[in-house]
Motif scaffolding. Structure first.
Motif, mmCIF file in Angstrom:
data_model
loop_
_atom_site.group_PDB
_atom_site.id
_atom_site.type_symbol
_atom_site.label_atom_id
_atom_site.label_comp_id
_atom_site.label_asym_id
_atom_site.label_seq_id
_atom_site.Cartn_x
_atom_site.Cartn_y
_atom_site.Cartn_z
ATOM 1 N N LEU A 64 0.853 -1.197 0.000
ATOM 2 C CA LEU A 64 0.000 0.000 0.000
ATOM 3 C C LEU A 64 0.882 1.236 0.000
ATOM 4 O O LEU A 64 1.830 1.317 0.772
ATOM 5 C CB LEU A 64 -0.882 0.042 1.268
ATOM 6 N N THR B 291 -0.448 5.119 -0.106
ATOM 7 C CA THR B 291 -1.427 6.185 -0.368
ATOM 8 C C THR B 291 -0.937 7.471 0.270
ATOM 9 O O THR B 291 0.176 7.904 0.004
ATOM 10 C CB THR B 291 -2.811 5.794 0.163
ATOM 11 N N HIS B 292 -1.762 8.093 1.100
ATOM 12 C CA HIS B 292 -1.388 9.367 1.708
ATOM 13 C C HIS B 292 -2.056 9.500 3.072
ATOM 14 O O HIS B 292 -2.726 8.561 3.527
ATOM 15 C CB HIS B 292 -1.735 10.524 0.762
ATOM 16 N N THR B 293 -1.861 10.660 3.677
ATOM 17 C CA THR B 293 -2.231 10.816 5.091
ATOM 18 C C THR B 293 -3.701 11.132 5.319
ATOM 19 O O THR B 293 -4.105 11.338 6.465
ATOM 20 C CB THR B 293 -1.389 11.945 5.724
ATOM 21 N N ARG B 294 -4.501 11.197 4.274
ATOM 22 C CA ARG B 294 -5.916 11.525 4.468
ATOM 23 C C ARG B 294 -6.807 10.289 4.541
ATOM 24 O O ARG B 294 -8.020 10.393 4.573
ATOM 25 C CB ARG B 294 -6.384 12.504 3.394
ATOM 26 N N TYR B 295 -6.176 9.125 4.504
ATOM 27 C CA TYR B 295 -6.880 7.903 4.889
ATOM 28 C C TYR B 295 -6.303 7.457 6.224
ATOM 29 O O TYR B 295 -5.139 7.729 6.529
ATOM 30 C CB TYR B 295 -6.691 6.797 3.847
ATOM 31 N N LEU B 296 -7.103 6.760 6.994
ATOM 32 C CA LEU B 296 -6.603 6.211 8.248
ATOM 33 C C LEU B 296 -5.666 5.053 7.939
ATOM 34 O O LEU B 296 -5.979 4.191 7.113
ATOM 35 C CB LEU B 296 -7.756 5.678 9.084
ATOM 36 N N ASN B 297 -4.528 5.039 8.633
ATOM 37 C CA ASN B 297 -3.561 3.971 8.443
ATOM 38 C C ASN B 297 -2.660 3.991 9.674
ATOM 39 O O ASN B 297 -2.268 5.048 10.146
ATOM 40 C CB ASN B 297 -2.753 4.222 7.158
ATOM 41 N N GLU B 298 -2.328 2.822 10.179
ATOM 42 C CA GLU B 298 -1.550 2.756 11.429
ATOM 43 C C GLU B 298 -0.114 3.213 11.262
ATOM 44 O O GLU B 298 0.509 3.685 12.206
ATOM 45 C CB GLU B 298 -1.500 1.307 11.926
ATOM 46 N N ILE C 113 1.663 5.582 9.837
ATOM 47 C CA ILE C 113 2.115 6.949 10.136
ATOM 48 C C ILE C 113 2.061 7.221 11.640
ATOM 49 O O ILE C 113 2.924 7.911 12.189
ATOM 50 C CB ILE C 113 1.301 7.992 9.330
ATOM 51 N N VAL C 114 1.054 6.666 12.294
ATOM 52 C CA VAL C 114 0.923 6.895 13.736
ATOM 53 C C VAL C 114 2.030 6.160 14.486
ATOM 54 O O VAL C 114 2.671 6.713 15.394
ATOM 55 C CB VAL C 114 -0.479 6.468 14.222
ATOM 56 N N ASN C 115 2.281 4.930 14.085
ATOM 57 C CA ASN C 115 3.372 4.173 14.719
ATOM 58 C C ASN C 115 4.712 4.887 14.555
ATOM 59 O O ASN C 115 5.494 4.998 15.502
ATOM 60 C CB ASN C 115 3.480 2.772 14.098
ATOM 61 N N ASN D 84 3.746 9.226 3.688
ATOM 62 C CA ASN D 84 2.995 8.135 3.058
ATOM 63 C C ASN D 84 3.499 6.787 3.600
ATOM 64 O O ASN D 84 4.543 6.719 4.255
ATOM 65 C CB ASN D 84 3.012 8.250 1.527
#
Lengths: 422, 422
Positions: free
Chosen positions: B86, B88-95, B97-99, B309
């Motif tokens: 995957l 994509t970018h930061t405007r979808y939820l995804n773990e 970037i937070v991790n 991303n």
């Protein structure tokens, strides 16, 4: 922002997703936004599909970066292979950057024969602005009323779509977006001439007319072909150069040519590109006429540590391979035409206009509320689009270029159902 | 530019390389430069080694981007794996970037708890400048006399090392670099106070003191620890914030802490980082105190298409994994100390001073000519370094952090031989 999640609104989110949003808010700066009233959680992508943690499939009718489809194996292999081999920078001799630059230049008119690499469209537009100022000795820039060109300090101040919280520069003038009525070219050129006159009156020497050649954030304007020419001539007559911002319009999306400016029969002075170049790998460029790049090159070295590095160039060449091998420009033309016809045939009273070219489609609805309801309704049907334009009433339909007729049908069914709900 | 190839100088180049340089000059903009009188052609990298097309091995004692060594398998695998899954970018939820943001924040003082991602150090400094102006309401920036902070329009105009062809902004004031004599902290703070007084006299409201915490382009100044504190206090007393530019000094290179500012006992308001973050993958960030980021976040959305991303975050986490697992900070301290001692022990009359911390070493020679001869002589011995400083007389020694004692020996032998030649 159009189509943003309102923090605190927990509708439809799982407990796990609410916890993730809370962690996000703690560690990411407050400028970050999520799409949709009900944000989309994705963990995997393939072709035109994005997948959530439970395997739920979303049809991607929005992402222009993944031009070759999500995770295209040829692009992934190119990145992985080059990353394992060498990743340095442009101050060592290496064939890859030269091979890639030559392939890019071959896509451009003969007059535009040199390239400089950066990592983002913002950096490319920022560099183009520096080049324009060095070349012309001016500072003034004309953009459209709802333009978006990037997020650096210098580019944010000529991106009115960022809103009142980000003031325009004192050297920036706006021209109204093209109006899809009457003589489009004359009308747009009149706006540019007014901006130039205002610059002259206020002692600002013009440097550039900077235009997204599909006018994405202005609401998507692509027709009639050639309408940009009169405004560009006016800008040049006043000493400005013409910068074609192809970050959104370029790379075959408009379905007839590799770049949007080519539909207008123009040869720009500088061309900027970004988003689709590396299909997600951070890659952008400024291409230009050597005589326009010359003065900046003499006065300033420009070293972008990651720009044009071997992995970026490998990704960039793989994207070109796929666009050519899979005839994605022809696909954009064919599928885009069919989609616009099918949208118009829906005959919805909420639709004011269907615009665009290739797989960049703008569907103007009566108002922003209708657009928001359609965008969020389609998201619940797992079909992803967004909205744009100064009144936020234009559906922005902009899928990966591997989007086929079978995907268009799914999109049309979902759009039809949501329009019927209004 | 220091250590640049002079186009037309064909000394030592093969016919194939001369042809490649000619192709480069045709398709790349004239701002591009190559290192060394005799440019280095590389096709492969591994650990601290770069390899030419004939298999010739160059010891890399210069590249700070490849912090984990060239093409580290763990980093390559992370990039390849995430690119296939995957991106994509930061405007979808995804773990992811937070991790990654949580891991970065854990490296920072408690007060600095939020991160924003970009793709290059230039973008990070540009964003930090926008945040500083929003927070303080001022525009003035103090930098050092030979500072380099990046290449966007806004950052180039506060990077005096780019030379007279790139004018400084009217709101920019410079302070002399630290002097390695007397009370270093008092001396540096005096320069900052003079700059602030000049701002006050000319009606420029201060926004930020922006400092590369190892003063790389000023000639490398790292000692004594703590010397920065007085200048930072003076800037804050005048209403400016302190931005620590860790693009070069950060990520453990200085051998005692993860960031350079930590050696000075300081907690900055904003911290920018870039080069080593993705070991070549374009990745950069601004970290800050929430109260400093708040106003900008409220007024401006900031969306960087590729910044943060999933692939960038995977690369970033893999780099942190390697720094931790291979104890690269400890290695930087140990090998760096040993190298500085060995350089000093050479007892060369051409050496004026040996400075730095960890694996960022500056060797001040008597003059630029001596430095150029050593840099180019070592290149012929296939040991890669460069030079820096306002007088171009400081050898810049800055290898990947996997540099071991056995590599230090090769470096010392080559340096010793070239110093003996002077």
């Amino acid at each position: 922002m159009i189509n943003a999640y309102a923090p605190g609104d927990d509708g439809g989110l799982s407990e796990q997703e609410r916890a993730l949003i809370a962690r996000r808010a703690r560690v990411l700066g407050p400028s970050y936004r999520l799409f949709y009233e009900h944000p989309v959680h994705v963990v995997r992508g393939e072709g035109v599909w994005l997948y959530g943690p439970g395997g739920e499939a979303y049809l991607d009718v929005y992402n222009n970066v993944a031009v070759t489809g999500h995770c295209h194996p040829h692009v992934v292999a190119a990145i992985a292979g080059q990353a394992a081999l060498l990743n340095t920078h442009t101050r060592y001799l290496n064939e890859i950057i030269v091979n890639f630059a030559e392939r890019l230049v071959a896509k451009l008119p003969d007059e535009i024969s040199q390239v400089m690499f950066a990592c983002t469209g913002s950096e490319a537009n920022d560099l183009a602005l520096r080049v324009a100022r060095a070349h012309t000795g001016g500072t003034g820039v004309i953009v459209t009323e709802t333009a978006y060109h990037g997020v650096t300090q210098a580019i944010a101040e000529l991106s009115p779509s960022l809103g009142a919280g980000v003031p325009l520069g004192a050297h920036v003038r706006t021209a109204p977006a093209p109006r899809a009525v009457g003589d489009v070219g004359r009308g747009f050129a009149d706006g540019v001439r007014s901006a130039l006159a205002d610059m002259q009156r206020t002692g600002v020497k013009p440097a550039a007319l900077l235009v997204d050649t599909v006018f994405s954030s202005d609401g998507v304007f692509a027709e009639p072909k050639g309408f940009l020419a009169e405004a560009v001539a006016a800008a040049r007559a006043a000493g400005a150069i013409f910068i074609a911002d192809e970050v959104q319009a370029g790379y075959g999306r408009l379905g007839e040519a590799f770049f949007g400016f080519q539909r207008h029969g123009l040869v720009p002075d500088l061309v900027t590109m970004g988003k689709p170049m590396g299909a997600g790998h951070p890659l952008a460029a400024v291409a230009g006429r050597p005589e326009v790049l010359e003065k900046f090159g003499r006065a300033s070295r420009y070293f972008n540590t990651f720009g044009g590095n071997p992995v970026s160039c490998a990704a960039g060449m793989a994207v070109l391979d796929v666009i050519e091998a899979e005839n994605l420009i022809g696909n954009a033309l064919r599928v885009g035409q069919s989609m616009r016809a099918a949208i118009a045939a829906l005959g919805s009273a909420a639709i004011v206009d269907v615009r665009g070219a290739g797989l960049f489609i703008g569907v103007e609805l009566t108002d922003a509320d209708a657009a928001a309801r359609v965008v969020n309704g389609m998201r619940e049907r797992r079909v992803l689009i967004s909205a744009t334009g100064p009144r936020a009433n234009v559906l922005k339909v902009r899928p990966p270029l591997v989007f086929g007729m079978e995907h268009a049908e799914i999109f049309i069914d979902a759009l039809s159902a949501e329009l019927a709900h209004l």
